[in-house]
Structure formats: structure tokens, C-alpha cells
Scaffold this motif. Structure first.
Motif, short mmCIF file in Angstrom:
data_model
loop_
_atom_site.label_atom_id
_atom_site.label_comp_id
_atom_site.label_asym_id
_atom_site.label_seq_id
_atom_site.Cartn_x
_atom_site.Cartn_y
_atom_site.Cartn_z
N GLU A 214 -37.01 -61.50 54.13
CA GLU A 214 -37.84 -60.15 53.74
C GLU A 214 -39.31 -59.88 54.75
O GLU A 214 -39.35 -58.50 54.93
N ASN A 215 -39.24 -60.82 56.33
CA ASN A 215 -40.77 -60.42 56.69
C ASN A 215 -40.31 -60.20 58.35
O ASN A 215 -40.83 -60.45 59.47
N SER A 216 -38.82 -60.03 57.93
CA SER A 216 -38.53 -59.61 60.13
C SER A 216 -38.45 -58.22 60.09
O SER A 216 -38.18 -56.95 58.78
N CYS A 217 -38.24 -58.18 61.44
CA CYS A 217 -37.90 -56.29 61.38
C CYS A 217 -36.80 -55.94 60.17
O CYS A 217 -36.88 -55.02 60.51
N LEU A 218 -34.96 -56.63 60.84
CA LEU A 218 -34.46 -56.63 60.10
C LEU A 218 -34.29 -56.32 58.37
O LEU A 218 -33.69 -55.07 58.02
N GLY A 219 -35.07 -57.87 57.99
CA GLY A 219 -35.15 -57.54 56.46
C GLY A 219 -35.39 -56.57 56.13
O GLY A 219 -35.67 -55.74 54.98
N CYS A 220 -36.71 -56.43 56.66
CA CYS A 220 -37.83 -54.92 56.27
C CYS A 220 -37.34 -53.53 56.58
O CYS A 220 -36.91 -52.73 55.40
N HIS A 221 -36.38 -53.45 57.38
CA HIS A 221 -35.38 -52.20 57.77
C HIS A 221 -34.17 -52.11 57.46
O HIS A 221 -34.42 -51.37 56.61
N SER A 222 -33.64 -52.83 56.68
CA SER A 222 -33.26 -52.99 55.78
C SER A 222 -33.17 -52.48 54.48
O SER A 222 -32.35 -52.00 53.53
#
Length: 130
Positions: free
Chosen positions: A99-107
Motif C-alpha cells: 500500500e505504501n509503494s509508489c505503484l500501490g498508492c497510484h493503483s
């Protein structure tokens, strides 16, 4: 009058308890940062992410807040794209399950803002990898 005094006192105590956390947080860097440790350099601007609490990305380490760079020694300093452990620099940007990765948040964002899909989750030609 007694209620007003109690509410005021409660507000002061709350502010006093919150001050150390706010005071410890450094100012965000001015302007975009170039994250050059990736195959294609990424430009990151804290201003564009101001609505997100700093602690989401700059998570506590050993119970203490830290506002170091992602690739600081001992943090996410495993730089190869094939690295998959918790210290993987590649993983903190690209793992959609975090959830706190760039793509996790962007998704999460593109689930409600579909017009931003290419810009936020695309590889080439995205906001991250222009």
C-alpha cells in the motif's frame, strides 16, 4: 463557563502533545528530486504528494520516525531490480501489493480517477518515467 474552560484546556493539551511530532518533521525539499537509482530516472516532487502524510512513505524504523532518503544505507539500499526483499529499492516503487509503494498508492488512486491510469501506473510515458 466551566464547559468552555474544559474544552479550551483539552485543546491546549492536545496541541501540546502533538507539537513534538510536528516539530520533528523536517521541511519537504523544495522542487522536484531526481531519483536516479532506477533504470529510467524518476522525478519526484513532494509538493505533488502534500495531501499524503509523510509517515506513509517515510515509515518508522525500529519504532522511530525517519525522514531519510529511501536509499539510505540500511533502509532500501538493495538496488537491483531482481531484489525482492524489504530492503529492495525497486520493490518500494513497483510492488502494487504494498500500500505504501509508489505503484500501490497510484493503483488506489486510479480506481477512482480512471483518466489518470496511464500517467500514474504506466511504465514508459507515465508521470514517473516520462
Amino acid at each position: 463557563m466551566k464547559k468552555v474552560l474544559m474544552l479550551s484546556l483539552s485543546a491546549l493539551v492536545t496541541i501540546a502533545l502533538a507539537m513534538p511530532a510536528v516539530a520533528a518533521r523536517p521541511a519537504a525539499p523544495e522542487g522536484p528530486l531526481k531519483m536516479a537509482l532506477t533504470k529510467n530516472a524518476v522525478t519526484f516532487d513532494h509538493k505533488d504528494h502534500a495531501s499524503i502524510d509523510c509517515g506513509v512513505c517515510h515509515h518508522p524504523v525500529n519504532g522511530a520516525e525517519t525522514y531519510e532518503k529511501c536509499s539510505t544505507a540500511g533502509c532500501h539500499d538493495a538496488l537491483g531490480a531482481k531484489e525482492k526483499g524489504v530492503n529492495s529499492y525497486y520493490r518500494i516503487a513497483h510492488d502494487r501489493k504494498l500500500e505504501n509503494s509508489c505503484l500501490g498508492c497510484h493503483s488506489k488512486v486510479v480506481k477512482t480517477e480512471k483518466d489518470k491510469r496511464k500517467a500514474l501506473t504506466g511504465c514508459k510515458g507515465s508521470s514517473c518515467h516520462p
